[in-house]
Design a protein around this motif. Structure first.
Motif, mmCIF file in Angstrom:
data_model
loop_
_atom_site.group_PDB
_atom_site.id
_atom_site.type_symbol
_atom_site.label_atom_id
_atom_site.label_comp_id
_atom_site.label_asym_id
_atom_site.label_seq_id
_atom_site.Cartn_x
_atom_site.Cartn_y
_atom_site.Cartn_z
ATOM 1 N N ARG A 82 0.753 -1.167 -0.016
ATOM 2 C CA ARG A 82 -0.094 0.145 -0.130
ATOM 3 C C ARG A 82 0.915 1.176 -0.005
ATOM 4 O O ARG A 82 0.476 2.082 -0.858
ATOM 5 N N VAL A 83 2.113 1.270 0.935
ATOM 6 C CA VAL A 83 2.747 2.425 0.947
ATOM 7 C C VAL A 83 3.455 2.611 -0.446
ATOM 8 O O VAL A 83 3.383 3.626 -0.973
ATOM 9 N N TRP A 84 3.910 1.554 -1.129
ATOM 10 C CA TRP A 84 4.656 1.536 -2.364
ATOM 11 C C TRP A 84 3.534 2.100 -3.502
ATOM 12 O O TRP A 84 3.946 2.921 -4.186
ATOM 13 N N ARG A 85 2.368 1.514 -3.531
ATOM 14 C CA ARG A 85 1.366 2.045 -4.570
ATOM 15 C C ARG A 85 1.081 3.470 -4.318
ATOM 16 O O ARG A 85 0.985 4.286 -5.316
ATOM 17 N N HIS A 86 0.751 3.852 -3.024
ATOM 18 C CA HIS A 86 0.394 5.326 -2.786
ATOM 19 C C HIS A 86 1.387 6.147 -3.446
ATOM 20 O O HIS A 86 1.121 7.268 -4.059
ATOM 21 N N PHE A 87 2.793 5.794 -2.833
ATOM 22 C CA PHE A 87 3.892 6.624 -3.162
ATOM 23 C C PHE A 87 4.085 6.933 -4.552
ATOM 24 O O PHE A 87 4.214 7.804 -5.352
#
Length: 192
Positions: A82-87
């Motif tokens: 999720r962090v990778w996708r959002h960033f």
């Protein structure tokens, strides 16, 4: 956690931050060269750069530095999909914004590869490459789709930090009832 495939790690943790640092160096340390490579015809002549242009280029270099460090450090700190996708979604939006800033050079600059100089390869070619890799990542190309969906859903419900001091059980006492205050005797009539 989902294992991030090595090609994505290589690009997002090493290649793109390093390339962005090159842009930061040119904008900060060699602003005349940066402008000349961007558009030779509009580069200031013998009088040098106006102060405002010099400041704006140093600010641009500073933003490139922030971008490079943010990408390298934030993505290194987690394997949470999720962090990778959002960033990476934020960076993809910035890619399109970056490409739009080149529009004053004419629409031909976007596809006339034979006329590109070094900065065009950075402003266009490298951005095309980065945006394509981001779109691939966001589309799930090369990611284990079963693990990705499972982890994304389970992470949204509860996040557990791997540090032992954070996962210790915390006991919370229930709220105490406020003591009852005696009712005022005023206004009451004595019954006799």
């Amino acid at each position: 956690m989902v294992d991030i495939p090595i090609p994505y790690q290589a690009f997002f943790l090493w290649i793109e931050p390093a390339a962005t640092l090159v842009g930061a160096f040119y904008a900060w340390s060699m602003p005349e060269t940066y402008l000349q490579l961007t558009d030779k015809g509009s580069t200031p002549g013998l009088l040098g750069l106006p102060t405002a242009t010099h400041i704006a280029l140093r600010q641009l270099g500073n933003l490139y530095l922030a971008f490079a460090l943010s990408e390298a450090l934030v993505l290194r700190s987690t394997a949470d999909l999720r962090v990778w996708r959002h960033f990476l979604l934020v960076l993809l939006i910035a890619d399109f914004g970056h490409l739009y800033t080149c529009l004053p050079l004419g629409t031909g600059v976007y596809y006339d590869v034979l006329k590109w100089n070094a900065i065009d390869w950075g402003n266009l070619g490298f951005v095309y490459c980065g945006a394509s890799i981001r779109i691939s990542f966001l589309a799930g190309v090369g990611l284990d789709s079963k693990k990705s969906k499972l982890r994304s859903r389970s992470r949204s419900k509860k996040t557990i930090d791997a540090r032992p001091d954070v996962n210790d059980t915390i006991v919370v006492d229930p709220p105490k009832e406020e003591p009852k205050t005696p009712k005022s005797k005023r206004g009451r009539k004595k019954k006799t």
